[in-house]
Scaffold this motif. Structure first.
Motif, mmCIF file in Angstrom:
data_model
loop_
_atom_site.group_PDB
_atom_site.id
_atom_site.type_symbol
_atom_site.label_atom_id
_atom_site.label_comp_id
_atom_site.label_asym_id
_atom_site.label_seq_id
_atom_site.Cartn_x
_atom_site.Cartn_y
_atom_site.Cartn_z
ATOM 1 N N THR A 134 0.826 -1.205 0.000
ATOM 2 C CA THR A 134 0.000 0.000 0.000
ATOM 3 C C THR A 134 0.865 1.261 0.000
ATOM 4 O O THR A 134 2.050 1.224 0.334
ATOM 5 N N ASP A 135 0.272 2.366 -0.417
ATOM 6 C CA ASP A 135 0.867 3.706 -0.341
ATOM 7 C C ASP A 135 2.009 3.931 -1.325
ATOM 8 O O ASP A 135 2.765 4.892 -1.170
ATOM 9 N N ALA A 137 7.403 6.518 1.098
ATOM 10 C CA ALA A 137 6.024 6.123 1.410
ATOM 11 C C ALA A 137 5.928 5.664 2.871
ATOM 12 O O ALA A 137 6.934 5.618 3.592
#
Lengths: 221, 221
Positions: free
Chosen positions: A219-220, B212
């Motif tokens: 994710t991200d 991130a």
């Protein structure tokens, strides 16, 4: 993510252990993506039979021929025999990107568990043996069942790509991205490969609990 | 996924090491989800200061008080001191679900790497020490930065929950699901906890490469 992706469309791919499900599945997907694919086995005949069963343009040969001819070589052989097979192919694999996707796992009635590896991981063992190659670890968590299923046209997951050679990991990330649904994500240095290989045991538990063919997404990013 | 989720809304949560970023972040999110949260530290005063800094209904106390009072206890202490802290709280933690989220990592100029743990993992060490508790491993890959950021109202990731006690892992999965965006996913037995803890090193590499706060999602479930 970076958009500076190397052009890997013309790379030919060799798969050692190409007669196993993981090897056959990756061969099938890379051939569908337009790559020239050569699968290897100890026996050229068995490799040719496996290649014929996959169809398309996939060809089979003995492991040394595959190691010598292909631009990039995927190691999809069983853990048992990993070191000795690689030792026998040292010369053919010199100078090449070698992608190790082997998961050293044991199984008992409670399921799968990670085996201890002297070098830390299968990928580090490959790097220790193949001192003239550019070893990258990737494709550990890709379900062979999905790879081989002709009704599955997209495999939605991220392939963690580990290695100490930036150009090599960039290339392997781009190769992962050739299979629809997949994304290659840098996952760290080779010294952190053990946990990625070992996580396959967790995915086996997840698959059993949820009756799934689980993979991972980061994710991200 | 199963819809037979235990009702965990009334469970009070204690967090050992609640003055660290991970502990404070989890405290904040569980308090926002409506749980009674008690954070612990060796010094009751420091715990109370940290609780005040989080705000809401979060309270602070010394570790033994937190371990004794809370229904479920999260271990978010540094790896250094993990064993001795748990040994000192054996009686208070007896009979309880204890969630270990500790990542035994080392750091050098190449980044993070997994430390070898005699028992296999921090979670297995906790289980070896807390023989009367129900030890579960979870919340390893949750970014403290995101947990603490007041502008982030949803944290999209899966929390891998590992353990050998089905009722305990079901409860912890449900607790993870109390934080918006999060989903608790069964991730295997405690013997497969090492790689989940160690994967935090890979997420640190991913975070550095992609700038991130990466987490993971499990696909196909």
């Amino acid at each position: 993510m970076s958009t500076d992706i190397p052009d890997v469309g013309g790379i030919s791919i060799g798969i050692l252990g190409g007669t196993g499900d993981q090897g056959k599945g990756l061969a099938r997907r890379f051939a569908l993506a337009g790559h020239s694919v050569l699968i290897g086995s100890r026996s050229a005949e068995r490799a040719q039979e496996a290649a014929a069963s996959i169809g398309g343009s996939v060809r089979g040969a003995d492991n040394p021929t595959v190691a010598a001819e292909a631009d990039v070589v995927i190691v999809a052989i069983p853990w048992d025999g990993h070191r000795s097979t690689l030792e026998s192919l040292r010369a053919e694999l010199a100078g090449k990107i070698v992608i190790d996707c082997v998961n050293p796992l044991g199984f008992d009635k409670q399921g799968a568990y990670a085996l201890a590896v002297e070098e830390g991981s299968a990928a580090q063992q490959a790097a220790a043996v193949l001192t003239e190659s550019r070893v990258v670890a990737a494709f550990h968590h890709v379900s062979a069942v999905l790879l081989l299923n002709p009704e599955v046209d997209k495999i939605d997951l991220d392939v963690l790509v580990l290695g100490d050679d930036r150009e090599a990991t960039d290339t392997v990330q781009a190769l992962a991205g050739r299979i629809p649904g997949m994304r290659g994500v840098y996952g760290g240095r080779l010294r952190n490969a053990h946990q990625v290989e070992a996580m396959t045991a967790n995915f086996i538990s997840i698959n059993r609990r949820y009756k799934a063919h689980a993979g991972l997404r980061v994710t991200d990013i």
